[in-house]
Motif scaffolding. Structure first.
Motif, mmCIF file in Angstrom:
data_model
loop_
_atom_site.group_PDB
_atom_site.id
_atom_site.type_symbol
_atom_site.label_atom_id
_atom_site.label_comp_id
_atom_site.label_asym_id
_atom_site.label_seq_id
_atom_site.Cartn_x
_atom_site.Cartn_y
_atom_site.Cartn_z
ATOM 1 N N HIS A 137 -100.195 0.413 -33.448
ATOM 2 C CA HIS A 137 -99.017 0.720 -34.584
ATOM 3 C C HIS A 137 -98.001 -0.540 -34.453
ATOM 4 O O HIS A 137 -98.087 -1.374 -33.652
ATOM 5 C CB HIS A 137 -97.897 1.946 -33.842
ATOM 6 C CG HIS A 137 -97.259 1.575 -32.769
ATOM 7 N ND1 HIS A 137 -97.935 1.817 -31.258
ATOM 8 C CD2 HIS A 137 -96.315 1.127 -32.555
ATOM 9 C CE1 HIS A 137 -97.155 1.448 -30.490
ATOM 10 N NE2 HIS A 137 -96.161 0.866 -30.881
ATOM 11 N N ASP A 139 -93.824 -1.877 -34.585
ATOM 12 C CA ASP A 139 -92.475 -1.263 -34.261
ATOM 13 C C ASP A 139 -91.617 -1.835 -35.408
ATOM 14 O O ASP A 139 -91.388 -3.014 -35.445
ATOM 15 C CB ASP A 139 -91.898 -1.526 -33.015
ATOM 16 C CG ASP A 139 -92.760 -1.076 -31.943
ATOM 17 O OD1 ASP A 139 -93.866 -0.448 -31.867
ATOM 18 O OD2 ASP A 139 -92.124 -1.040 -30.727
ATOM 19 N N HIS A 193 -99.865 -3.049 -31.912
ATOM 20 C CA HIS A 193 -100.245 -2.850 -30.358
ATOM 21 C C HIS A 193 -100.347 -1.612 -30.267
ATOM 22 O O HIS A 193 -100.034 -0.594 -31.089
ATOM 23 C CB HIS A 193 -99.067 -3.507 -29.688
ATOM 24 C CG HIS A 193 -97.684 -2.802 -29.854
ATOM 25 N ND1 HIS A 193 -97.037 -3.309 -31.162
ATOM 26 C CD2 HIS A 193 -97.204 -2.133 -29.257
ATOM 27 C CE1 HIS A 193 -95.979 -2.572 -31.445
ATOM 28 N NE2 HIS A 193 -95.963 -1.897 -30.180
ATOM 29 N N ARG A 216 -84.835 -2.671 -27.268
ATOM 30 C CA ARG A 216 -84.745 -3.088 -28.731
ATOM 31 C C ARG A 216 -83.325 -3.384 -29.335
ATOM 32 O O ARG A 216 -82.287 -2.617 -28.772
ATOM 33 C CB ARG A 216 -85.326 -1.968 -29.537
ATOM 34 C CG ARG A 216 -86.931 -1.607 -29.225
ATOM 35 C CD ARG A 216 -86.899 -0.126 -28.744
ATOM 36 N NE ARG A 216 -88.235 0.112 -28.434
ATOM 37 C CZ ARG A 216 -89.466 0.259 -29.204
ATOM 38 N NH1 ARG A 216 -89.215 0.310 -30.446
ATOM 39 N NH2 ARG A 216 -90.526 0.328 -28.537
HETATM 40 FE FE FE Z 1 -94.645 -0.126 -29.801
#
Ligand code: FE
Ligand code: MD3
Length: 219
Positions: A137, A139, A193, A216
């Motif tokens: 996927h 992010d 990743h 994040r």
């Molecule tokens: Fe991720």
């Protein structure tokens, strides 16, 4: 020799190394190891407020990885989609604050990797048991992709799958061990990743579990 020890364990007490995995991606091997017990104690406090849960993807699949969050925003998924939310949908209350020991580790790692201004407001916490995996996927629910993502691995080792900007490219396999920290920024920030199926094992601090903390700047 214990059953899980391998010849590579002979190297486990060597000083931490910094390895450039590729453009924008730095592996700070064992960077979190000296803080491991403090990190796990702080994690236990987070879990009292917001326990792990298996979220459901928009497509209706229950994830094999259990998740929770701390910080001003937490990443969630349900039938309505993926997003960040200030409120834990299970508790109906705000996610717990990012513990100081988490935040200090993440900002130190980011600075070492060349991101001195990193100020995480979200920390997604993943729990893998043997058999759990995370499919490839990107992010992309964060507002600003200029900030890096800092990831901390604790417990059982895993094979991280690191692809490119195209989902169809075959990913590289990167071994991540207890205490490893990876900083993903710049050209690595939007790469596909995932994590390969976790193998059986027993870690002295976590048992048959791998935890991953990802810090994040989501808001
Ligand atoms: Fe991720
Ligand atoms: C590369 N977690 O939570 S951490 C995730 O081990 C996630 O639990 C994995 O992917 C885990 O979203 C991998 C390493 C990681 C995290 C974010 C990245 C690598 C990344 C964002 C962009 C590129």
């Amino acid at each position: 020799m214990s059953s899980e020890s391998t010849p590579l364990d002979l190297f486990q007490d060597l000083p931490a190394r910094d390895v450039a995995l590729g453009p924008g991606a730095v592996l700070l091997s064992a960077f979190a190891k000296t803080a491991d017990r403090a990190l796990l104690a702080a994690l236990a406090d987070v879990l009292k407020v917001s326990p792990f849960r298996h979220m459901v993807t928009p497509g209706g699949f229950t994830m094999s990885v259990a998740m929770t969050n701390c910080g001003d925003a937490g990443w969630v998924t349900d039938r309505r989609g993926y997003r960040y939310d200030a409120v834990d949908p299970e508790s109906g209350r705000r996610w717990p604050a990012i513990p100081i020991v988490f935040a200090e580790l993440a900002t130190r790692a980011a600075a070492k990797a060349g991101f001195p201004a990193f100020a995480p407001d979200a920390c997604l916490i993943n729990r893998y048991v043997p058999g759990a995996r995370l499919t490839l996927h990107q992010d992309k629910n964060e507002r600003d992709f200029d900030a890096p993502i800092v990831s901390v691995s604790l417990g059982l080792p895993a094979t991280f799958l690191w692809g490119s900007l195209a989902r169809s490219d075959r990913p590289r396999r990167v071994h991540l061990s207890h205490g490893d920290v990876v900083v993903w920024g710049g050209p690595a920030r939007m790469t596909y990743h995932g994590v390969d199926t976790l193998r059986d094992g027993e870690h002295p601090l976590t048992g048959a579990v791998r935890y991953n903390l990802t810090f994040r700047q989501a808001l």
